[in-house]
Enzyme design. Structure first.
Site, PDB file in Angstrom:
ATOM      1  N   ASP A 154       1.054  -0.761  -0.102  1.00  0.00           N
ATOM      2  CA  ASP A 154       0.227  -0.307   0.291  1.00  0.00           C
ATOM      3  C   ASP A 154       0.937   0.924   0.315  1.00  0.00           C
ATOM      4  O   ASP A 154       1.794   0.984   0.687  1.00  0.00           O
ATOM      5  CB  ASP A 154      -1.141   0.043   1.119  1.00  0.00           C
ATOM      6  CG  ASP A 154      -1.790   1.826   1.585  1.00  0.00           C
ATOM      7  OD1 ASP A 154      -1.968   1.323  -0.079  1.00  0.00           O
ATOM      8  OD2 ASP A 154      -2.868   1.518   1.638  1.00  0.00           O
ATOM      9  N   GLY A 155       0.100   2.621  -0.565  1.00  0.00           N
ATOM     10  CA  GLY A 155       0.765   3.382  -0.668  1.00  0.00           C
ATOM     11  C   GLY A 155       1.719   4.034  -2.555  1.00  0.00           C
ATOM     12  O   GLY A 155       1.738   5.074  -2.429  1.00  0.00           O
ATOM     13  N   GLY A 194      -0.025   5.231  -4.544  1.00  0.00           N
ATOM     14  CA  GLY A 194      -0.861   6.121  -4.565  1.00  0.00           C
ATOM     15  C   GLY A 194      -0.625   7.948  -4.210  1.00  0.00           C
ATOM     16  O   GLY A 194       0.018   8.504  -4.630  1.00  0.00           O
ATOM     17  N   HIS A 223       2.468   3.636  -9.273  1.00  0.00           N
ATOM     18  CA  HIS A 223       1.721   2.352  -9.091  1.00  0.00           C
ATOM     19  C   HIS A 223       3.744   2.106 -10.142  1.00  0.00           C
ATOM     20  O   HIS A 223       3.544   0.292 -10.030  1.00  0.00           O
ATOM     21  CB  HIS A 223       0.435   2.180 -10.596  1.00  0.00           C
ATOM     22  CG  HIS A 223      -0.573   2.153  -8.994  1.00  0.00           C
ATOM     23  ND1 HIS A 223      -0.833   1.737  -8.075  1.00  0.00           N
ATOM     24  CD2 HIS A 223      -1.754   3.035  -9.726  1.00  0.00           C
ATOM     25  CE1 HIS A 223      -1.606   2.270  -7.391  1.00  0.00           C
ATOM     26  NE2 HIS A 223      -2.173   3.620  -8.621  1.00  0.00           N
ATOM     27  N   THR A 231     -11.150  -6.744  -5.362  1.00  0.00           N
ATOM     28  CA  THR A 231     -12.083  -6.292  -5.791  1.00  0.00           C
ATOM     29  C   THR A 231     -13.053  -4.799  -5.478  1.00  0.00           C
ATOM     30  O   THR A 231     -13.449  -4.928  -6.069  1.00  0.00           O
ATOM     31  CB  THR A 231     -13.084  -7.653  -5.184  1.00  0.00           C
ATOM     32  OG1 THR A 231     -12.660  -8.052  -3.745  1.00  0.00           O
ATOM     33  CG2 THR A 231     -12.442  -8.931  -5.859  1.00  0.00           C
ATOM     34  N   LEU A 233      10.751 -20.446  -4.996  1.00  0.00           N
ATOM     35  CA  LEU A 233       9.741 -20.010  -4.273  1.00  0.00           C
ATOM     36  C   LEU A 233       8.138 -19.675  -4.815  1.00  0.00           C
ATOM     37  O   LEU A 233       8.541 -19.699  -6.730  1.00  0.00           O
ATOM     38  CB  LEU A 233      10.348 -18.448  -4.217  1.00  0.00           C
ATOM     39  CG  LEU A 233       9.236 -17.082  -3.826  1.00  0.00           C
ATOM     40  CD1 LEU A 233       8.917 -17.501  -2.475  1.00  0.00           C
ATOM     41  CD2 LEU A 233       9.613 -15.583  -4.256  1.00  0.00           C
ATOM     42  N   ARG A 273       1.524  -5.016   6.285  1.00  0.00           N
ATOM     43  CA  ARG A 273       1.068  -4.336   5.054  1.00  0.00           C
ATOM     44  C   ARG A 273       1.896  -2.595   5.536  1.00  0.00           C
ATOM     45  O   ARG A 273       2.077  -2.097   6.078  1.00  0.00           O
ATOM     46  CB  ARG A 273      -0.238  -3.498   5.733  1.00  0.00           C
ATOM     47  CG  ARG A 273      -1.243  -2.459   4.902  1.00  0.00           C
ATOM     48  CD  ARG A 273      -2.291  -2.500   5.268  1.00  0.00           C
ATOM     49  NE  ARG A 273      -3.169  -1.394   3.595  1.00  0.00           N
ATOM     50  CZ  ARG A 273      -3.556  -1.691   3.428  1.00  0.00           C
ATOM     51  NH1 ARG A 273      -4.616  -2.713   4.379  1.00  0.00           N
ATOM     52  NH2 ARG A 273      -4.726  -1.005   2.630  1.00  0.00           N
ATOM     53  N   GLU A 296       1.277 -13.364  12.151  1.00  0.00           N
ATOM     54  CA  GLU A 296       1.449 -12.595  12.615  1.00  0.00           C
ATOM     55  C   GLU A 296       1.308 -11.022  11.958  1.00  0.00           C
ATOM     56  O   GLU A 296       1.560 -11.339  10.527  1.00  0.00           O
ATOM     57  CB  GLU A 296       2.877 -12.231  13.199  1.00  0.00           C
ATOM     58  CG  GLU A 296       3.067 -13.627  14.101  1.00  0.00           C
ATOM     59  CD  GLU A 296       2.455 -13.937  15.640  1.00  0.00           C
ATOM     60  OE1 GLU A 296       3.204 -12.187  15.504  1.00  0.00           O
ATOM     61  OE2 GLU A 296       1.729 -14.235  15.848  1.00  0.00           O
TER      62      GLU A 296
HETATM   63  C1  IPE Z   1      -5.421  -2.680  -0.751  1.00  0.00           C
HETATM   64  O1  IPE Z   1      -4.823  -1.520  -1.164  1.00  0.00           O
HETATM   65  C2  IPE Z   1      -5.356  -3.263  -2.080  1.00  0.00           C
HETATM   66  C3  IPE Z   1      -3.825  -3.454  -2.607  1.00  0.00           C
HETATM   67  C4  IPE Z   1      -2.742  -3.203  -1.712  1.00  0.00           C
HETATM   68  C5  IPE Z   1      -4.548  -4.519  -3.704  1.00  0.00           C
HETATM   69  P1  IPE Z   1      -6.467  -0.222  -1.071  1.00  0.00           P
HETATM   70  O2  IPE Z   1      -5.322   0.842  -0.363  1.00  0.00           O
HETATM   71  O3  IPE Z   1      -6.984  -0.634  -1.881  1.00  0.00           O
HETATM   72  O4  IPE Z   1      -7.268  -0.356   0.597  1.00  0.00           O
HETATM   73  P2  IPE Z   1      -8.149   0.522   1.491  1.00  0.00           P
HETATM   74  O5  IPE Z   1      -8.853   0.709   0.606  1.00  0.00           O
HETATM   75  O6  IPE Z   1      -6.801   1.413   2.264  1.00  0.00           O
HETATM   76  O7  IPE Z   1      -8.235  -0.496   2.268  1.00  0.00           O
HETATM   77  C1  IPE Z   2      -1.355   0.057  -3.347  1.00  0.00           C
HETATM   78  O1  IPE Z   2      -1.399   1.579  -3.510  1.00  0.00           O
HETATM   79  C2  IPE Z   2      -1.671  -0.078  -4.490  1.00  0.00           C
HETATM   80  C3  IPE Z   2      -3.019  -0.517  -5.109  1.00  0.00           C
HETATM   81  C4  IPE Z   2      -4.022  -0.509  -4.508  1.00  0.00           C
HETATM   82  C5  IPE Z   2      -3.681  -1.283  -6.040  1.00  0.00           C
HETATM   83  P1  IPE Z   2      -2.616   2.794  -3.780  1.00  0.00           P
HETATM   84  O2  IPE Z   2      -3.050   2.980  -4.810  1.00  0.00           O
HETATM   85  O3  IPE Z   2      -3.700   1.663  -2.286  1.00  0.00           O
HETATM   86  O4  IPE Z   2      -1.955   4.069  -2.265  1.00  0.00           O
HETATM   87  P2  IPE Z   2      -2.589   4.890  -1.765  1.00  0.00           P
HETATM   88  O5  IPE Z   2      -3.359   4.121   0.096  1.00  0.00           O
HETATM   89  O6  IPE Z   2      -3.870   5.399  -2.641  1.00  0.00           O
HETATM   90  O7  IPE Z   2      -1.355   5.693  -1.532  1.00  0.00           O
HETATM   91 MG    MG Z   3      -3.957   2.317  -0.844  1.00  0.00          MG
END
Ligand code: IPE
Ligand code: IPE
Ligand code: MG
Length: 620
Positions: A380-381, A383, A397, A426, A489, A546, A565
């Protein structure tokens, strides 16, 4: 995996090949019960399948007991499936009970059943990962209910799950001993054809016994091309249609097992095993052709002369090849896995080693019992990483793919067996079309580039196909297929994945099985549920990590991660590299897992443990 077994403490001198004259004690352990168990496995293999037994004799002596244990286990399962006088549901229950007992025995490291005892010992001694066999065992259970295939694709999928995991165990053994049966990348397709041909030969051989059991293991698409053949077969009638069908299938099987270039570049001892298997298959196909109508009354066998013609030179080749090969013998219970040793040279295996980290950092050493088997990551992160830099989100991305490769390299280097990455959920369809398209296009691009294809990585995909572009689904399946024989792996990418969707689909599969009388809803347990998951062989998650400073699981792996964990880190995904994975694993290795039990009063306090050193990754 590119790690070699730890240096031996066993009484075998690999440098001087002293194992060749080794005593049964050295080959099978000190415990007389264990030696008796291995001997039983040897007899069982010999009795059940003389062809396989002859092939095992072409393996180095040090590996034969483990091979007998594997094949004896496969034979037991076969016997449990082939019990015509027992009700199908009861046969399925017996297979399941055996499988469950094996799981228990592996956990405790011993067994009261001799075949399982030998298998548990072999798995510990050679660090075999038997989890891939679970799918094959579940297949054996389903087979007890009878099988039907619409087309060759369905037939092949069954054949792969049924046979390949067992062959892969033998490949793991050879790799552990330092003589890998590694196929060159351009020979993978030959190997797949060969496996198909082997299975088809077996099916033709066992036609009479299968028919007596009510089984006809051939695809409908071919049966239908020979009108009347299916009815004639079921009634045991050798008609012109049956003769034509058998002739076509025999020719097809012969073409598939005849792959002279398959073993090119392979270690000569390992190549000899595969080449001899092909020769034996062709002798078997000669016997099938010569059998005519008797094919429907008893399994044909090649003559002693035909077998001798194949096996005598093969034994000579085997003796020569192994006498020239110093093999690595593992200690009975290796103390640790983890620090990567490059293992067999990349040019020998046809597979590439992961590129080193630019700073030259190496993974920490983690003791085997503190190493997670399965790490799952919510990446995550992306964006926010882009927004922080004033860039459009798709740049985030794009940058995130670099971190994905880093994690794969780090996982290979530290010896992790399963890495699962959450790539598109999803729920992510709620985002703008442009962002969705850029994410999915980036995945497609990386798959087409195939940058992971020549690493020892088995690629898998978990998620729903609907709504995804057809090309992407095709590319995901293509990579799964291409890499399915890898033993290092297992990398699962979750794309269009939702945990609740997975649970719902599993519940639907169970409901269908119940309607068809295959499972009794009153007796359902967690293992029944797990077996109906879309990926029944995915192990439980040990560590769920995460990134991106959020502390939630966002519909990721609810079934598998119930006892994981949890580990949350603040940095955005693109800023992570393999050191962060190693740090996560190091943190995991210090945790005390209880699974609902009481704390162990003898366990040392958390911080007393020496902590492996990982250089912290710089934060941007
Ligand atoms: C979870 O991240 C999905 C993926 C990393 C592919 P999101 O950014 O979509 O999750 P939420 O919306 O913060 O819960
Ligand atoms: C996770 O990063 C990748 C996907 C969900 C595809 P995000 O796109 O959710 O990044 P943030 O959470 O908006 O920073
Ligand atoms: Mg996100």
């Amino acid at each position: 995996m590119r790690t070699k077994p730890q240096p031996t403490s066993a009484p075998l001198d690999t440098a001087t090949h002293a194992w060749r004259g080794a005593t049964p004690r050295a080959l099978m352990g000190e415990d007389p019960d264990l030696r008796a168990a291995y001997r039983l496995c040897r007899r069982t293999t010999q009795h059940h399948d003389p062809g396989i037994y002859a092939l095992v004799q072409l393996m180095p002596a040090i590996l034969r007991p483990a091979c007998w244990a594997l094949w004896a286990a496969a034979s037991v399962l076969d016997d449990l499936v082939d019990q015509p006088d027992v009700e199908p549901a009861q046969r399925a229950a017996r297979v399941e009970a055996w499988t469950r007992a094996l799981k228990h025995d592996l956990a405790v490291g011993t067994s009261t059943d001799p075949i399982r005892y030998a298998l548990v010992d072999a798995a510990g001694r050679w660090r075999l990962d038997l989890s891939s066999l679970q799918g094959a065992m579940a297949r054996a259970r389903d087979e007890a209910h009878g099988l039907r295939f619409t087309d060759w694709a369905e037939w092949r999928a069954w054949c792969n799950e049924e046979l390949v995991p067992w062959v892969d165990q033998v490949r793991q053994l050879l790799e552990r001993a330092g003589a890998p049966m590694t196929l060159r990348l351009d020979r993978q397709a030959d190997y797949e054809q060969f496996i198909d041909g082997t299975q088809l030969t077996d099916i033709l051989t066992d036609l009479s016994t299968d028919l007596a059991d009510g089984l006809l293991l051939l695809p409908q698409e071919t049966l239908e091309r020979f009108p009347g053949a299916e009815a004639d077969l079921v009634q045991g009638r050798w008609s012109p249609a049956v003769a034509a069908l058998v002739a076509e299938l025999t020719t097809l099987a012969r073409r598939r097992v005849t792959r002279p270039a398959m073993t090119r570049g392979m270690h000569p001892g390992a190549a000899n095993v595969l080449d001899t298997a092909a020769d034996l298959m062709r002798a078997q196909l000669d016997a099938i052709e010569a059998a005519g109508p008797t094919l429907l009354t008893r399994p044909p066998r090649p003559s002693v002369a035909a077998r001798t013609r194949v096996l005598v030179p093969a034994r000579l080749r085997s003796a020569l090849a192994w006498s020239l090969t110093p093999l690595t013998v593992p200690a009975p219970r290796p103390p640790a896995v983890g620090v990567s040793d490059p293992g067999p040279a990349a040019e020998d295996t046809g597979l590439r080693l992961p590129p080193p980290h630019p700073d030259g950092v190496r993974p920490p050493r983690i003791a085997a019992d503190q190493m997670p088997s399965h790490v799952a990551v919510i990446m995550d992160g992306n964006g926010r990483w882009a927004e922080q830099r004033g860039l459009p989100r798709h740049e985030g991305h794009h940058a995130g793919t670099g971190a994905v490769y880093e994690m794969v390299y780090g996982a290979l280097e530290i010896g992790l067996r399963h890495l699962t990455l959450y790539t598109f959920s999803t729920e992510n369809w709620k985002r703008g079309t442009e962002e969705i398209t850029s994410i999915l296009r980036a995945v497609q691009h990386e798959l087409d580039e195939g940058a992971l294809r020549d690493l020892d990585v088995r690629q898998r995909w978990s998620g729903r196909p609907d709504k995804l572009p057809e090309d992407l689904v095709h590319a995901l399946r293509r990579e799964e297929h291409r890499t399915r024989t890898r033993t290092g792996l297992t990398l699962t990418v979750c794309i269009n994945y939702g945990g609740r969707d997975e649970i719902t689909r599993t519940a639907a599969a169970l409901a269908k099985a119940a309607l068809e009388g295959e499972v009794d809803p009153h007796l359902l347990d967690e293992e029944d549920f797990a077996r109906h998951l879309p990926h029944p062989d995915m192990p439980d998650v040990d560590l769920l990590w995460r990134t991106g400073n959020e502390q939630r699981t966002s519909n990721f792996l609810p079934w598998h991660a119930t006892y994981a964990e949890l580990y949350f880190t603040p940095g955005y995904w693109p800023d992570n590299d393999r050191r962060d994975l190693w740090q996560a694993i190091t943190e995991y290795s210090r945790r005390r897992r209880r699974h609902g039990g009481a704390p162990d009063p003898l366990a040392s306090p958390e911080n007393d443990r020496p902590s492996p050193q990982v250089q912290p990754a710089p934060r941007h």
